[in-house]
Design a protein around this motif. Structure first.
Motif, PDB file in Angstrom:
ATOM      1  N   ALA A  86      33.318 -11.845 -24.927  1.00 48.40           N
ATOM      2  CA  ALA A  86      32.978 -13.009 -25.760  1.00 48.40           C
ATOM      3  C   ALA A  86      34.012 -14.118 -25.596  1.00 48.40           C
ATOM      4  O   ALA A  86      33.667 -15.307 -25.542  1.00 48.40           O
ATOM      5  N   ALA A  87      35.282 -13.740 -25.505  1.00 49.59           N
ATOM      6  CA  ALA A  87      36.342 -14.746 -25.364  1.00 49.59           C
ATOM      7  C   ALA A  87      36.283 -15.426 -24.006  1.00 49.59           C
ATOM      8  O   ALA A  87      36.909 -16.458 -23.793  1.00 49.59           O
ATOM      9  N   SER A 110      38.058 -19.266 -25.249  1.00 43.71           N
ATOM     10  CA  SER A 110      39.155 -18.839 -26.126  1.00 43.71           C
ATOM     11  C   SER A 110      40.049 -17.771 -25.509  1.00 43.71           C
ATOM     12  O   SER A 110      41.106 -17.464 -26.052  1.00 43.71           O
ATOM     13  N   ALA A 111      39.636 -17.172 -24.416  1.00 44.52           N
ATOM     14  CA  ALA A 111      40.486 -16.151 -23.765  1.00 44.52           C
ATOM     15  C   ALA A 111      41.809 -16.805 -23.364  1.00 44.52           C
ATOM     16  O   ALA A 111      41.829 -17.877 -22.776  1.00 44.52           O
ATOM     17  N   GLN A 112      42.898 -16.156 -23.693  1.00 41.46           N
ATOM     18  CA  GLN A 112      44.211 -16.728 -23.412  1.00 41.46           C
ATOM     19  C   GLN A 112      44.820 -16.100 -22.174  1.00 41.46           C
ATOM     20  O   GLN A 112      45.146 -14.914 -22.162  1.00 41.46           O
ATOM     21  N   PHE A 113      44.976 -16.915 -21.157  1.00 37.88           N
ATOM     22  CA  PHE A 113      45.662 -16.484 -19.951  1.00 37.88           C
ATOM     23  C   PHE A 113      47.111 -16.974 -20.033  1.00 37.88           C
ATOM     24  O   PHE A 113      47.423 -17.847 -20.844  1.00 37.88           O
ATOM     25  N   ARG A 134      25.094 -17.303 -24.233  1.00 39.87           N
ATOM     26  CA  ARG A 134      24.459 -16.023 -24.590  1.00 39.87           C
ATOM     27  C   ARG A 134      23.978 -15.300 -23.335  1.00 39.87           C
ATOM     28  O   ARG A 134      24.119 -14.085 -23.194  1.00 39.87           O
ATOM     29  N   ALA A 135      23.411 -16.066 -22.417  1.00 42.89           N
ATOM     30  CA  ALA A 135      22.938 -15.459 -21.164  1.00 42.89           C
ATOM     31  C   ALA A 135      24.121 -14.869 -20.397  1.00 42.89           C
ATOM     32  O   ALA A 135      24.019 -13.796 -19.804  1.00 42.89           O
ATOM     33  N   TRP A 136      25.236 -15.572 -20.419  1.00 50.73           N
ATOM     34  CA  TRP A 136      26.449 -15.092 -19.734  1.00 50.73           C
ATOM     35  C   TRP A 136      26.913 -13.752 -20.337  1.00 50.73           C
ATOM     36  O   TRP A 136      27.280 -12.833 -19.613  1.00 50.73           O
ATOM     37  N   LEU A 137      26.880 -13.694 -21.662  1.00 51.43           N
ATOM     38  CA  LEU A 137      27.313 -12.460 -22.333  1.00 51.43           C
ATOM     39  C   LEU A 137      26.343 -11.324 -22.061  1.00 51.43           C
ATOM     40  O   LEU A 137      26.730 -10.205 -21.742  1.00 51.43           O
ATOM     41  N   CYS A 179      37.307 -18.464 -14.092  1.00 52.08           N
ATOM     42  CA  CYS A 179      36.440 -19.517 -13.559  1.00 52.08           C
ATOM     43  C   CYS A 179      35.287 -19.864 -14.493  1.00 52.08           C
ATOM     44  O   CYS A 179      34.566 -20.811 -14.254  1.00 52.08           O
ATOM     45  N   GLN A 180      35.089 -19.015 -15.514  1.00 52.03           N
ATOM     46  CA  GLN A 180      33.793 -19.053 -16.201  1.00 52.03           C
ATOM     47  C   GLN A 180      33.572 -20.293 -17.060  1.00 52.03           C
ATOM     48  O   GLN A 180      32.429 -20.716 -17.228  1.00 52.03           O
ATOM     49  N   SER A 181      34.616 -20.910 -17.587  1.00 51.42           N
ATOM     50  CA  SER A 181      34.402 -22.162 -18.330  1.00 51.42           C
ATOM     51  C   SER A 181      33.739 -23.174 -17.403  1.00 51.42           C
ATOM     52  O   SER A 181      32.755 -23.817 -17.767  1.00 51.42           O
ATOM     53  N   GLY A 182      34.292 -23.289 -16.204  1.00 51.12           N
ATOM     54  CA  GLY A 182      33.749 -24.237 -15.227  1.00 51.12           C
ATOM     55  C   GLY A 182      32.335 -23.867 -14.813  1.00 51.12           C
ATOM     56  O   GLY A 182      31.467 -24.728 -14.686  1.00 51.12           O
ATOM     57  N   GLN A 183      32.117 -22.585 -14.606  1.00 49.47           N
ATOM     58  CA  GLN A 183      30.768 -22.134 -14.206  1.00 49.47           C
ATOM     59  C   GLN A 183      29.758 -22.498 -15.303  1.00 49.47           C
ATOM     60  O   GLN A 183      28.657 -22.989 -15.016  1.00 49.47           O
TER      61      GLN A 183
END
Ligand code: FES
Ligand code: FES
Lengths: 731, 156
Positions: free
Chosen positions: A206-207, A212-215, B86-89, B99-103
């Motif tokens: 979910a993060a 919100s996931a912190q790297f 939601r689809a991603w989850l 990379c996923q924010s950008g994707q």
């Protein structure tokens, strides 16, 4: 270091005993009862499990999460035995203390795809023991026999009376009644598993969809300075002098100083530091590597490969058989340096105060970071605290034995009273990294009258990963690095029970450790297989072709005494429709490797255009990873492992000319993109064997499988990698 | 200089030539947008500027002055994830997740333009986004699922 020590060939019972020993190491001296750790009423049930009165369950994770799924499988194991929802378990990175060292490595290290296998019994036991204490407490409080109690969803139940208590409510009783963890505990029978073996979504998923996931790169501490380092143009170069006049005039710049890694600019923000770095005038001593080139390495290594090397294995009489053979097939395979190019570049925050140091670092290898820093600063090891955030990929890079990106941040932070964060630009990552070492393998083989391989002679030349490290001699056998010959030997070697599942009657393998020259070799997803896999599996394909035997059929025959690999190959033949003909312009190839002890085989279909452009139409991957703890995670690792190996094989190349790395960013060090990603069909063979990790398994065969498919389609053998350097462009 | 970030107006102190990426990350603490290459090669830094996906690593903040910037943090309304998220989850796309924010930002923009993209259209739209973990097959699947979710939700 990277591989799981010998486990193959152990019976299930022996494994459990071996597991018992692991458990001992994993068992925790810290129990809530003898440790005043019950602050706020929460209880450390054992090293790995903390429960608090509001029933929040926390797992102390002693393995890193960098996309590998460690946090998911570990919480699944704990949840299964503790009867809680794995997604509700909170995760905290375990401290860098011997209690949390990997029982296999005796270090705090996540590597070699061992997490799943090595936590399989400890994490389940941690859950089962915590549960036993809760049951005992409830039985005493309610005055009922333990046998009448059950657990579900974080509660103890007594069905006869309808009583129930959330775990958190029993902590006070556990303290008061001085309940201790039991010495032994029985684990669930696999037929009762509710979580293990079922597809489970990523614990921290979910993060990772809402930002919100912190790297590590995301962390910000009060007063923190940002640093950018100007690094020498040649590996091993040093700063002679520098002029910071221009840089110091730039906005936000606080300080410029020379450190071992180069010249660091400290500023209020990273962009200011990076921009000011461009204003530095630096005189470099280019060092011993000035003038070296990849081509020079290739020619030196080729020459070495003609000389007798250190003898790793000599079964039968390969030299005799080859000298008598009517036809000897000979090839030299050459594999370049490769960068890891994790999408989150290296970074580290360090703070040095007095004789204490704290780092915030995405690391696979925190006991080593601690050691290297303590040596560097001359402070006790326990004065070094490591905070470990999530990592944006690692693939081996963050397990540096030199702790390069960590110790330089410490050096930059020395004398500053604030935390200092160093971020590597992509250019630094590509040019100044540690690399999969360049390797040359000289191969010779002959056939028996039926066309099957009869004699095999291989000489490997490349930089050793382990030589001179603290793992020498454990991972060096008579001076031979076991990874230089990953998966090439028929007999036990070092910690490996065997390398290959093939039996060739005359089998001689030698190795040379190329001189160490200051370009630092580093494990790269699937380690030695990244080059030995190509040499071994492509040359085997050459022998199959020479003997006019189908390559899969040939491997089936060579593995008739290795039941697990033989089964994998039989399934591959069926699932890939191996025996069905392909249309013109298309080709099919395969490769099979044992990663650690786990067999994997892949069949690849390619379409090749006249100009050498090719597509990969399909990859069929069959693997045996023992009991698949999380099939959904396994599939993801297989797809990812294939993408990673494929990128390296197709166009990965760190090319050194006149001492300088020619590549600098994704435009000239390309990686697989979506349109190039093949369709992957994953077949996980059902198994009751103990689980083994899959992070690297699928990377091992993909490069040779693709090269063999290209040969099948075109008749052209690739013996120098990447494929793009030989006119084959993956589109 | 003012920006409108995820619907809120903010004052920016950074110099105008600072890439929007570093303003978001270092000045506004919106660190969901990632640095991967700094030269428009990887897509990790993708945000929406006036509704269009852009690479914030090569966009000076001055070019965004007065315009609406949307980042990954502005996608969900509280716990209410977007269909794409939601689809991603549901598809369990993320591995390391970097990379996923950008994707997700690129996929969101794509689905606004083209509510039912083919595999080829997805490949083209997302060609600029690198995933070193190789989650591409699941990204493709998730984009199709998101398209379906958006279509069904629009129908009710
Ligand atoms: S960081 Fe902007 S595209 Fe890579
Ligand atoms: S999930 Fe790791 S880079 Fe995409």
């Amino acid at each position: 270091m990277s591989h799981s020590p010998m486990k193959a060939g152990l019976s299930r019972r022996q494994f459990v005993q071996a597991g018992g020993a692991l458990l001992f190491a994993a068992e925790c001296p810290i129990t809530f009862a003898n440790k005043a750790n019950a602050v706020g009423g929460s209880a450390m049930m054992n090293s790995f499990v903390r429960i608090d009165p509001s029933n929040v369950i926390t797992m102390l994770a002693n393995h890193s999460e960098f996309g590998n799924g460690a946090y998911t499988v570990m919480t699944m194991m704990l949840a299964e035995e503790l009867d809680v929802d794995y997604r509700a378990i909170q995760i905290e990175a375990a401290p860098t203390a011997p209690d949390y060292y990997s029982p296999l490595f005796r270090e705090y290290l996540t590597a070699g795809s061992v997490t799943t296998g090595s936590t399989w019994l400890p994490m389940r036991t941690a859950g089962a023991k915590a549960r036993a204490m809760l049951i005992e407490a409830a039985a005493q409080v309610w005055g009922v026999p333990q046998a009448e109690l059950s657990t579900e969803a974080g509660e103890v139940h007594h069905s006869a009376t309808g009583q129930r208590a959330p775990y958190g409510q029993l902590l006070e009783s556990i303290h008061r009644l001085k309940i201790m963890p039991p010495d032994t505990v029985s684990l669930k029978d696999p037929s009762d598993f509710k979580v293990l073996g079922k597809p489970a979504k990523r614990h921290e998923g979910a993060a990772k969809v809402d930002g919100s996931a912190q790297f590590g790169i995301d962390l910000k501490l009060p007063g923190m300075l940002h640093g950018a380092i100007a690094r020498p143009p040649v590996h091993g170069g040093r700063v002679v002098s520098f002029d910071a006049t221009g840089a110091l005039k730039m906005p936000g710049v606080v300080k410029v100083k020379a450190i071992s890694a180069g010249v660091v600019v400290l500023a209020k923000s990273y962009w200011q530091a990076q921009k000011a770095r461009g204003e530095l005038a630096i005189t470099w001593d280019r060092g011993d590597n000035d003038g070296v080139s990849s081509e020079q390495f290739y020619s030196e290594y080729r020459a070495l490969a003609e000389q007798p090397g250190m003898l790793a294995e000599d079964i039968g009489d390969a030299l005799g058989a080859l000298s008598e053979a009517g036809r000897v097939i000979e090839s030299v395979y050459e594999m370049p340096l490769l960068a890891h190019a994790t999408l989150e570049p290296m970074n580290c925050i360090a703070q040095v105060s007095g004789d204490a140091c704290t780092i915030w670092s995405g690391t696979q290898y925190q006991s080593n970071d601690q050691e290297v820093i303590s040596r560097f600063l001359g402070i006790p090891q326990e004065n070094v605290t490591v905070h470990r955030p999530l990592m944006g990929g690692s693939f081996g890079r963050r397990s540096s034995k030199k702790a390069d990106f960590t110790v330089e941040a410490v050096e930059a932070a020395m004398g500053e009273n604030v935390p200092v964060k160093i971020i590597w630009s992509r250019e630094e990552d590509i040019r100044s990294g540690h690399y999969r070492p360049l390797f040359v393998h000289k191969m010779r083989g002959s056939l028996d009258a039926s066309g099957m391989p009869d004699a095999w002679h291989q000489v490997a030349v490349g930089q050793s990963l382990m030589q001179g490290s603290k793992h020498d001699p454990a991972y060096m056998v008579r001076g031979i690095d076991i990874y230089s010959l990953d998966g090439c030997l028929q007999e036990p070697f070092g910690v490996f029970p065997y390398g290959t599942s093939y039996q060739i009657p005359h089998h001689r393998v030698e190795s040379h450790n190329a001189p160490r020259i200051g370009i630092v070799p580093q494990e790269w997803r699937s380690v030695g297989h990244t080059h030995t896999g190509i040499a071994y599996e492509c040359f085997l394909d050459e022998l199959a072709d020479a003997g006019e035997i189908d390559p899969l059929e040939l491997r089936l025959r060579l593995t008739k005494d290795h039941a697990r690999m033989n089964r994998v190959l039989r399934v591959l033949r069926e699932k890939s429709q191996w025996d069905e003909p392909l249309t013109a312009g298309r080709g099919r190839g395969m490769a099979a490797r044992i990663y650690s002890v786990s067999p994997v085989a892949q069949a690849v279909e390619v379409s090749v255009a006249e100009n050498g452009d090719f597509t990969i139409d399909r990859v069929v991957c069959v693997l045996d990873c023992g009991f698949a703890v999380n099939p959904l995670g396994v599939e993801g690792q297989v797809e990812g492992g294939i993408a990673f190996g494929l990128g390296g094989a197709a166009f990965g190349n760190i090319d050194i000319v006149n001492g300088e790395v020619q590549q600098s960013n994704f435009h000239d060090y390309p990686v697989i993109r979506m349109s190039q990603m093949p369709k992957v069909e994953v077949h996980i063979l059902p198994s009751d064997e103990p689980p083994t990790g899959v992070g690297e398994q699928a990377t091992a065969p993909i490069a040779p499988a693709v090269a063999n498919a290209l040969f099948n389609a075109t008749g052209q053998r690739v013996r120098r990698f990447p494929l793009s350097s030989q006119g084959f462009n993956l589109v | 200089m003012k920006l409108i970030v995820n619907g809120a107006e903010v004052d920016i102190a950074s110099d105008g030539d600072t890439p929007l990426l570093w303003v978001l990350r270092d000045e506004l603490d919106l660190v969901g947008t990632k640095y991967g290459c700094g030269m428009a090669q990887c897509g990790a830094c993708t945000v929406h500027l006036a509704g269009q996906p852009i690479r914030s690593c090569i966009t000076p903040v001055s070019a965004a002055a007065g315009k609406a910037v949307e980042t990954i943090e502005g996608q969900a309304a509280g716990a209410d994830l977007t269909a794409v998220q939601r689809a991603w989850l549901e598809t369990d796309v993320a591995q390391c997740g970097y990379c996923q924010s950008g994707q997700i930002m690129v996929a969101t923009a794509l689905l606004k333009e083209n509510p039912a993209p083919t595999d080829e259209q997805i490949d083209t739209a997302m060609a600029g986004n690198v995933c070193r973990c190789g989650t591409y097959p699941r990204i493709r699947k998730a984009v199709h699922l998101a398209a379906k979710l958006i279509a069904t939700e629009a129908a009710v």
